[in-house]
Design an enzyme around this catalytic site. Structure first.
Site, PDB file in Angstrom:
ATOM      1  N   ASP A   1     -19.641 -35.253  45.224  1.00  0.00           N
ATOM      2  CA  ASP A   1     -19.916 -33.996  44.538  1.00  0.00           C
ATOM      3  C   ASP A   1     -19.806 -32.941  45.627  1.00  0.00           C
ATOM      4  OD1 ASP A   1     -21.281 -31.645  43.670  1.00  0.00           O
ATOM      5  OD2 ASP A   1     -22.042 -32.824  42.003  1.00  0.00           O
ATOM      6  N   HIS A   2     -18.800 -32.071  45.523  1.00  0.00           N
ATOM      7  CA  HIS A   2     -18.539 -31.202  46.673  1.00  0.00           C
ATOM      8  C   HIS A   2     -19.682 -30.227  46.955  1.00  0.00           C
ATOM      9  CE1 HIS A   2     -17.084 -28.166  43.747  1.00  0.00           C
ATOM     10  NE2 HIS A   2     -17.304 -27.290  44.703  1.00  0.00           N
TER      11      HIS A   2
ATOM     12  N   HIS B   1     -22.886 -30.601  39.652  1.00  0.00           N
ATOM     13  CA  HIS B   1     -23.246 -29.563  40.623  1.00  0.00           C
ATOM     14  C   HIS B   1     -24.635 -28.959  40.383  1.00  0.00           C
ATOM     15  CE1 HIS B   1     -19.183 -30.196  41.552  1.00  0.00           C
ATOM     16  NE2 HIS B   1     -18.637 -29.267  40.811  1.00  0.00           N
TER      17      HIS B   1
HETATM   18  C1  BG6 Z   1     -15.456 -27.820  40.163  1.00  0.00           C
HETATM   19  C2  BG6 Z   1     -15.214 -27.469  38.723  1.00  0.00           C
HETATM   20  O1  BG6 Z   1     -16.033 -29.086  40.256  1.00  0.00           O
HETATM   21  O2  BG6 Z   1     -16.325 -26.853  40.737  1.00  0.00           O
HETATM   22  C3  BG6 Z   1     -14.576 -26.082  38.626  1.00  0.00           C
HETATM   23  O3  BG6 Z   1     -14.344 -28.433  38.126  1.00  0.00           O
HETATM   24  C4  BG6 Z   1     -15.435 -25.066  39.332  1.00  0.00           C
HETATM   25  O4  BG6 Z   1     -14.391 -25.709  37.274  1.00  0.00           O
HETATM   26  C5  BG6 Z   1     -15.795 -25.522  40.744  1.00  0.00           C
HETATM   27  O5  BG6 Z   1     -14.708 -23.860  39.394  1.00  0.00           O
HETATM   28  C6  BG6 Z   1     -16.852 -24.595  41.344  1.00  0.00           C
HETATM   29  O6  BG6 Z   1     -17.019 -24.893  42.690  1.00  0.00           O
HETATM   30  P1  BG6 Z   1     -17.537 -23.783  43.705  1.00  0.00           P
HETATM   31  O7  BG6 Z   1     -17.671 -24.515  45.006  1.00  0.00           O
HETATM   32  O8  BG6 Z   1     -16.498 -22.705  43.723  1.00  0.00           O
HETATM   33  O9  BG6 Z   1     -18.831 -23.281  43.167  1.00  0.00           O
END
Ligand code: BG6
Length: 503
Positions: A189-190, A252
């Site tokens: 999960d990034h 997230h």
């Molecule tokens: C991704 C989603 O996992 O996370 C995207 O699939 C979203 O839809 C993105 O835009 C948001 O990531 P961050 O790091 O820009 O908040």
């Protein structure tokens, strides 16, 4: 300003990327490997095998990755470092529908390991569409590529989305666990690669002053916001089948929620931290169908303007069904049934095509009694928020009341703000470097365990079910470039609360 701490290099290994010709590989995986290479944080002996269904030459793949790197690098590209990295790259055609291609992959890896001296450690990165996760893992299992022997490790990185609901997430976990052990699976999960997200644990547990008041006695409610300015863009097909809830919440937003709400882990290790996170997610109250509808809002964006860009209706996006009822905005009120949080609402919201890019966790403390000021002109105190800002800037901010200088007693809300960038030097990164590095050193604290993923889906399942039953009834709209739908404000207003304004 302080420099980051030096880190050790990972053990020698081969890094196999499935989906090598895809967007994720070009946009994030290779730029992250480049940043690690620039910081001398790749193994001394290392090779990258790009695997994809469509055949390509080694040179073809290297050229395409170099183009991607020039476009997506987070810092100026040093040609020597880039060339050194790309020279480690070879291509292999691999398609789970064509089992012999995996036997070829095995031979390719065996040969590379001899010529490059990388030993037998292997990391397999599934940068593919989710439908390919299980079939690819199955082939890796069949060919013995995931078998850990002679002291060599074998790890599998799985991207999101991990399932589309509770049943499919359970099925995918079961499938993977038939093939390998839990410790070999790295579910990414990034959000966990973001420094401020990791810092939530440090803020809570490395300081003596927050934890004693981190509970229902002192906290009124918690708001978790992930607002994006971007619309759905070219991801219409994926997004229309997914929606804001599935795309953002069980992964997230729940990462943020679990770090904020979990009990202190006994030790700072993967087992303790992941157990506490899963535990708190599994304590999220399961609403009835009526409650789920009452405590959630979903909405879709209409045409509007964001900065200089004209945005069209979500329904007019390429690959989105004309009558789509997929939500691009969701807000939820969740309750956690445990001793610490009983009665404290967690309000979560996320949406696309909004006025601002903002990711934050805002903790609202209970109001101080106004009684003492009853003989004065002060009629209200401003709110005490502790806010952990993740985007657009990494901050920790405390809002409190202060006396306005002067002879009479008048009060105003003021703020103390800590900005990460003012204290610590960090080169711009993709956020994936930490995760890829941790995977290579075998530290899975920042990766999701099967029970954590399932607890996340379990908590959102009642909303998915209730919305499915309700169909198009209850889906609201908001203009692109606005702060979101009015019904999201209403969700808090009826509890006598309001969302924290963008500052
Ligand atoms: C991704 C989603 O996992 O996370 C995207 O699939 C979203 O839809 C993105 O835009 C948001 O990531 P961050 O790091 O820009 O908040």
């Amino acid at each position: 300003m302080k420099d980051p701490q030096p880190q050790r290099r990972p053990e020698n290994c081969a890094f196999v990327i499935f989906g090598a010709s895809g967007d994720l590989t070009h946009r994030l995986v290779i730029p992250s490997l480049y940043n690690l290479a620039a910081e001398k944080l790749l193994p001394e002996k290392f090779c990258v095998v790009g695997a994809a269904r469509k055949s390509m030459s080694n040179e073809g793949l290297r050229d395409s990755l170099m183009k991607g790197l020039r476009q997506f690098a987070t810092r100026p590209v040093d040609d020597d470092v880039a060339q050194q990295l790309l020279q480690c790259v070879t291509f292999v055609e691999a398609d789970p529908k064509d089992p012999p291609s995996f036997d070829e992959l095995r031979k390719h890896l065996d040969a590379l390991e001899c010529s490059r001296g990388t030993g037998g450690n292997r990391l397999f990165y599934l940068a593919t569409p989710p439908a390919a996760f299980a079939p690819t893992a199955r082939e890796l299992g069949r060919t013995g590529l995931l078998k850990e022997d002679n002291g060599a490790w074998r790890r599998l990185v799985v991207e999101k989305p991990f399932g589309t609901d509770l049943a499919s997430a359970k099925a995918l976990n079961a499938e993977l666990l038939k093939i390998m052990e839990e410790h070999q699976i790295y579910r990414i999960d990034h959000y966990l690669g973001k420094e401020t997200v990791q810092n939530i644990l440090v803020l809570r547990f490395a300081n003596g002053m927050f934890e004693p008041i981190w509970n229902r006695n002192h906290i009124d409610h918690i708001q978790i916001t992930v607002e994006e300015r971007l619309g759905v863009g070219h991801r219409g097909g994926f997004y229309d089948a997914t929606g804001a809830l599935r795309d953002m919440v069980p992964n997230h937003l729940f990462q943020l929620m679990s770090l904020v709400a979990m009990e202190p882990p006994t030790r700072f290790d993967a087992h303790s931290v992941r157990s506490e996170k899963a535990d708190v997610l599994s304590a999220i109250q399961q609403p009835s169908e009526a409650e789920a509808l009452h405590s959630s809002v979903r909405a879709q964006y209409l045409a509007g303007r964001i900065g200089d860009d004209e945005i069209q209706d979500y329904r007019k996006t390429a690959d989105v069904k004309p009558g789509s009822t997929t939500e691009t905005y969701v807000a939820l009120k969740l309750m956690i049934d445990n001793w610490r949080w009983a009665g404290v609402p967690f309000y979560l919201r996320t949406g696309k095509a909004l006025a601002h890019k903002r990711t934050e966790v805002a903790i609202k403390f209970k109001q101080a009694p106004l009684a003492m000021f009853s003989g004065t002109t002060i009629e209200r105190l401003s709110q005490n928020f502790l806010t952990i800002g993740i985007a657009p800037t990494e901050t920790i901010e405390l809002q409190f009341n202060a006396k306005i200088p002067g002879p009479s007693v008048t009060i105003d809300g003021v703020e103390m703000k800590f900005r990460y960038g003012d204290y610590f030097r960090a080169d711009p990164s993709t956020g994936y470097e930490t995760l890829i590095y941790d995977c290579m050193i075998g530290d899975n604290i920042l990766f999701q365990r099967a029970d954590g993923v399932e607890a996340g889906w379990q908590a959102v399942q009642p909303f998915l079910d209730a919305w499915k039953k309700a169909g198009p009834n209850g889906i609201e709209t908001y203009p692109a470039g606005s702060d979101g739908p009015a019904c999201a404000d209403e969700l808090l207003r009826r509890d006598g609360r309001s969302w924290r304004k963008f500052t």
